[in-house]
Motif scaffolding. Sequence first.
Motif, PDB file in Angstrom:
ATOM      1  N   ILE A 168       2.650   5.705  -8.255  1.00 57.31           N
ATOM      2  CA  ILE A 168       3.681   5.096  -7.422  1.00 57.31           C
ATOM      3  C   ILE A 168       4.376   4.049  -8.282  1.00 57.31           C
ATOM      4  O   ILE A 168       3.738   3.409  -9.126  1.00 57.31           O
ATOM      5  CB  ILE A 168       3.083   4.487  -6.142  1.00 57.31           C
ATOM      6  CG1 ILE A 168       4.184   4.087  -5.169  1.00 57.31           C
ATOM      7  CG2 ILE A 168       2.174   3.293  -6.466  1.00 57.31           C
ATOM      8  CD1 ILE A 168       3.688   3.799  -3.760  1.00 57.31           C
ATOM      9  N   ALA A 169       5.659   3.897  -8.120  1.00 61.70           N
ATOM     10  CA  ALA A 169       6.427   2.983  -8.962  1.00 61.70           C
ATOM     11  C   ALA A 169       6.314   1.542  -8.465  1.00 61.70           C
ATOM     12  O   ALA A 169       6.288   1.286  -7.256  1.00 61.70           O
ATOM     13  CB  ALA A 169       7.890   3.412  -8.984  1.00 61.70           C
ATOM     14  N   ALA A 170       6.263   0.618  -9.427  1.00 57.62           N
ATOM     15  CA  ALA A 170       6.315  -0.803  -9.070  1.00 57.62           C
ATOM     16  C   ALA A 170       7.709  -1.119  -8.556  1.00 57.62           C
ATOM     17  O   ALA A 170       8.706  -0.600  -9.064  1.00 57.62           O
ATOM     18  CB  ALA A 170       5.986  -1.662 -10.289  1.00 57.62           C
ATOM     19  N   GLU A 171       7.782  -1.957  -7.531  1.00 57.64           N
ATOM     20  CA  GLU A 171       9.069  -2.331  -6.972  1.00 57.64           C
ATOM     21  C   GLU A 171       9.003  -3.746  -6.424  1.00 57.64           C
ATOM     22  O   GLU A 171       7.917  -4.243  -6.086  1.00 57.64           O
ATOM     23  CB  GLU A 171       9.473  -1.356  -5.866  1.00 57.64           C
ATOM     24  CG  GLU A 171       8.476  -1.251  -4.731  1.00 57.64           C
ATOM     25  CD  GLU A 171       8.840  -0.176  -3.721  1.00 57.64           C
ATOM     26  OE1 GLU A 171       9.478  -0.518  -2.708  1.00 57.64           O
ATOM     27  OE2 GLU A 171       8.479   1.002  -3.947  1.00 57.64           O
ATOM     28  N   SER A 195       3.230  -8.927 -13.960  1.00 57.68           N
ATOM     29  CA  SER A 195       4.422  -8.117 -14.163  1.00 57.68           C
ATOM     30  C   SER A 195       4.017  -6.696 -14.549  1.00 57.68           C
ATOM     31  O   SER A 195       3.337  -6.496 -15.552  1.00 57.68           O
ATOM     32  CB  SER A 195       5.301  -8.730 -15.260  1.00 57.68           C
ATOM     33  OG  SER A 195       6.453  -7.940 -15.480  1.00 57.68           O
ATOM     34  N   ILE A 196       4.402  -5.746 -13.754  1.00 60.77           N
ATOM     35  CA  ILE A 196       4.126  -4.327 -14.016  1.00 60.77           C
ATOM     36  C   ILE A 196       5.462  -3.639 -14.241  1.00 60.77           C
ATOM     37  O   ILE A 196       6.298  -3.575 -13.343  1.00 60.77           O
ATOM     38  CB  ILE A 196       3.400  -3.665 -12.832  1.00 60.77           C
ATOM     39  CG1 ILE A 196       2.148  -4.454 -12.435  1.00 60.77           C
ATOM     40  CG2 ILE A 196       3.071  -2.209 -13.153  1.00 60.77           C
ATOM     41  CD1 ILE A 196       1.039  -4.410 -13.451  1.00 60.77           C
ATOM     42  N   ARG A 197       5.677  -3.144 -15.483  1.00 60.60           N
ATOM     43  CA  ARG A 197       6.945  -2.511 -15.845  1.00 60.60           C
ATOM     44  C   ARG A 197       8.124  -3.423 -15.536  1.00 60.60           C
ATOM     45  O   ARG A 197       9.173  -2.985 -15.051  1.00 60.60           O
ATOM     46  CB  ARG A 197       7.110  -1.168 -15.126  1.00 60.60           C
ATOM     47  CG  ARG A 197       5.962  -0.187 -15.355  1.00 60.60           C
ATOM     48  CD  ARG A 197       6.193   1.120 -14.594  1.00 60.60           C
ATOM     49  NE  ARG A 197       4.986   1.942 -14.627  1.00 60.60           N
ATOM     50  CZ  ARG A 197       4.029   1.887 -13.713  1.00 60.60           C
ATOM     51  NH1 ARG A 197       4.129   1.048 -12.704  1.00 60.60           N
ATOM     52  NH2 ARG A 197       2.964   2.671 -13.818  1.00 60.60           N
ATOM     53  N   GLY A 198       7.945  -4.700 -15.783  1.00 64.65           N
ATOM     54  CA  GLY A 198       9.012  -5.671 -15.584  1.00 64.65           C
ATOM     55  C   GLY A 198       9.218  -6.120 -14.157  1.00 64.65           C
ATOM     56  O   GLY A 198      10.134  -6.900 -13.874  1.00 64.65           O
ATOM     57  N   VAL A 199       8.357  -5.673 -13.247  1.00 61.57           N
ATOM     58  CA  VAL A 199       8.465  -6.047 -11.837  1.00 61.57           C
ATOM     59  C   VAL A 199       7.290  -6.937 -11.454  1.00 61.57           C
ATOM     60  O   VAL A 199       6.139  -6.608 -11.754  1.00 61.57           O
ATOM     61  CB  VAL A 199       8.485  -4.805 -10.927  1.00 61.57           C
ATOM     62  CG1 VAL A 199       8.537  -5.204  -9.454  1.00 61.57           C
ATOM     63  CG2 VAL A 199       9.660  -3.905 -11.277  1.00 61.57           C
ATOM     64  N   ALA A 244     -10.574  -1.215  -6.120  1.00 65.51           N
ATOM     65  CA  ALA A 244      -9.613  -1.093  -7.218  1.00 65.51           C
ATOM     66  C   ALA A 244      -8.702   0.119  -7.102  1.00 65.51           C
ATOM     67  O   ALA A 244      -7.834   0.324  -7.951  1.00 65.51           O
ATOM     68  CB  ALA A 244     -10.369  -1.038  -8.550  1.00 65.51           C
ATOM     69  N   VAL A 245      -8.885   0.961  -6.074  1.00 63.31           N
ATOM     70  CA  VAL A 245      -8.139   2.225  -6.034  1.00 63.31           C
ATOM     71  C   VAL A 245      -6.633   2.023  -5.877  1.00 63.31           C
ATOM     72  O   VAL A 245      -5.833   2.792  -6.435  1.00 63.31           O
ATOM     73  CB  VAL A 245      -8.674   3.173  -4.934  1.00 63.31           C
ATOM     74  CG1 VAL A 245     -10.083   3.635  -5.249  1.00 63.31           C
ATOM     75  CG2 VAL A 245      -8.605   2.516  -3.553  1.00 63.31           C
ATOM     76  N   ALA A 246      -6.216   1.013  -5.119  1.00 66.74           N
ATOM     77  CA  ALA A 246      -4.777   0.779  -4.957  1.00 66.74           C
ATOM     78  C   ALA A 246      -4.155   0.354  -6.289  1.00 66.74           C
ATOM     79  O   ALA A 246      -3.079   0.824  -6.674  1.00 66.74           O
ATOM     80  CB  ALA A 246      -4.527  -0.280  -3.885  1.00 66.74           C
ATOM     81  N   LEU A 247      -4.840  -0.517  -6.993  1.00 68.91           N
ATOM     82  CA  LEU A 247      -4.390  -0.916  -8.328  1.00 68.91           C
ATOM     83  C   LEU A 247      -4.366   0.290  -9.256  1.00 68.91           C
ATOM     84  O   LEU A 247      -3.450   0.438 -10.077  1.00 68.91           O
ATOM     85  CB  LEU A 247      -5.317  -1.999  -8.878  1.00 68.91           C
ATOM     86  CG  LEU A 247      -5.103  -2.424 -10.336  1.00 68.91           C
ATOM     87  CD1 LEU A 247      -3.701  -2.967 -10.553  1.00 68.91           C
ATOM     88  CD2 LEU A 247      -6.153  -3.461 -10.744  1.00 68.91           C
ATOM     89  N   ALA A 248      -5.347   1.158  -9.136  1.00 74.08           N
ATOM     90  CA  ALA A 248      -5.408   2.358  -9.974  1.00 74.08           C
ATOM     91  C   ALA A 248      -4.172   3.226  -9.785  1.00 74.08           C
ATOM     92  O   ALA A 248      -3.611   3.758 -10.754  1.00 74.08           O
ATOM     93  CB  ALA A 248      -6.667   3.157  -9.659  1.00 74.08           C
ATOM     94  N   ALA A 249      -3.738   3.390  -8.549  1.00 76.45           N
ATOM     95  CA  ALA A 249      -2.551   4.207  -8.279  1.00 76.45           C
ATOM     96  C   ALA A 249      -1.315   3.622  -8.948  1.00 76.45           C
ATOM     97  O   ALA A 249      -0.466   4.363  -9.466  1.00 76.45           O
ATOM     98  CB  ALA A 249      -2.337   4.326  -6.770  1.00 76.45           C
ATOM     99  N   LEU A 250      -1.214   2.305  -8.942  1.00 77.15           N
ATOM    100  CA  LEU A 250      -0.062   1.641  -9.560  1.00 77.15           C
ATOM    101  C   LEU A 250      -0.099   1.775 -11.078  1.00 77.15           C
ATOM    102  O   LEU A 250       0.886   2.162 -11.709  1.00 77.15           O
ATOM    103  CB  LEU A 250      -0.048   0.174  -9.144  1.00 77.15           C
ATOM    104  CG  LEU A 250       1.073  -0.694  -9.725  1.00 77.15           C
ATOM    105  CD1 LEU A 250       2.439  -0.165  -9.301  1.00 77.15           C
ATOM    106  CD2 LEU A 250       0.905  -2.149  -9.284  1.00 77.15           C
ATOM    107  N   LEU A 251      -1.244   1.482 -11.685  1.00 78.48           N
ATOM    108  CA  LEU A 251      -1.355   1.539 -13.137  1.00 78.48           C
ATOM    109  C   LEU A 251      -1.204   2.960 -13.660  1.00 78.48           C
ATOM    110  O   LEU A 251      -0.676   3.174 -14.759  1.00 78.48           O
ATOM    111  CB  LEU A 251      -2.697   0.958 -13.588  1.00 78.48           C
ATOM    112  CG  LEU A 251      -2.928  -0.531 -13.386  1.00 78.48           C
ATOM    113  CD1 LEU A 251      -4.302  -0.922 -13.915  1.00 78.48           C
ATOM    114  CD2 LEU A 251      -1.845  -1.365 -14.054  1.00 78.48           C
ATOM    115  N   ALA A 252      -1.660   3.935 -12.902  1.00 85.78           N
ATOM    116  CA  ALA A 252      -1.579   5.324 -13.338  1.00 85.78           C
ATOM    117  C   ALA A 252      -0.188   5.918 -13.140  1.00 85.78           C
ATOM    118  O   ALA A 252       0.053   7.064 -13.509  1.00 85.78           O
ATOM    119  CB  ALA A 252      -2.608   6.163 -12.578  1.00 85.78           C
ATOM    120  N   GLY A 253       0.719   5.146 -12.580  1.00 87.04           N
ATOM    121  CA  GLY A 253       2.077   5.626 -12.376  1.00 87.04           C
ATOM    122  C   GLY A 253       2.221   6.586 -11.216  1.00 87.04           C
ATOM    123  O   GLY A 253       3.216   7.305 -11.112  1.00 87.04           O
TER     124      GLY A 253
END
Length: 337
Positions: free
Chosen positions: A294-297, A32-36, A283-292
């Motif tokens: 791109i928004a989790a959806e 769950s990332i930011r509730g998603v 890990a770069v795609a995960l990095a983009a998500l964790l760094a905000g």
Amino acid sequence: MTIVRQPTRAGVRDAAAKIAAILPPSPLLTASIRGVTVAFKAECLQPVGAFKLRGAWHRLTALDERGRQKGVVAFSSGNHALGIAWAARRLGIPAVIVMPSDAPRVKREGTLALGAEIVAYDRRTENREKIAAHLAHSRDATLVPSFDDPWVIEGQGSAAIEAAQQMSSMGLDTPKRILLPCGGGGLAAGTALALSDAEVTVVEPEGWDDMRCSLEAGWIEPVGENPPETACDALMTNEVSPLTFDVLSRRGVTGIAVSEAEIRTAQRWAAFQLRVVVEPGGAVALAALLAGRIAAEPGMLVMLSGGNVDPDAYAGVLGEHEAPGIAEDAAAAGEYS
């Protein structure tokens, strides 16, 4: 006039069937990332530690008997080398890999252990494509590029077909947004072909984000002079190919660049939250998500493309913070569980 074969969605489906016949699906993890709820395709847990065996298997099984006897030549910093060596060994095909002399030891040793021959080169002063082309010509072997090949692109896309099936069986939304690492764009192009209704975003390390720049410009932009140091050896592509760029540009794919610090944070997060080892380039795609960035959806799929880490470097990454600090690392990106 020579007609160049183009990668197709039908070819991706064929590749997925080939892979399913010899390997179980790589795990699909969730968090769950930011509730998603976000799905993570753990290609880092493949037998060679990366998705590259998919394209290698699809390409090498397409060779005729003469082609198999003459063998194959590839060029790679490691993961494509491992994939080609793995497929070649299973099929009894001689394989030669042109590999940089500074390639990670774990990738070099793994390639040798699978029975491939390695020809080393200096990535600062020599051209791997020219060396590989010369070897292929002199040996009458088939040249298998790491991304500039329709069969390779189709094979890599099988990961997306597999992930979509897993998400459906787990009751998750169908993939609507896919984040994935990008070097030359083979995985991205295959994914864009496989899941034509999903929005695809490629992620690269800062200074090596030539695909992002190319997609924004509308034409191929090479990496600039004197690019920065990066731990992402698997993503150090100086210029993408027209084949992958054409697929991605026609699909409206977008790009993001992430910093080395954000990549290290993602590696630590994957280790402590998903319990998987992910190499910097994976890990770069995960990095983009964790760094905000791109928004989790809902319906988000993140590719963890490789896990072949240098042991010493990885120990250093994990040692930057103790386990409790991982939560602090990701706090800026939002809550997760």
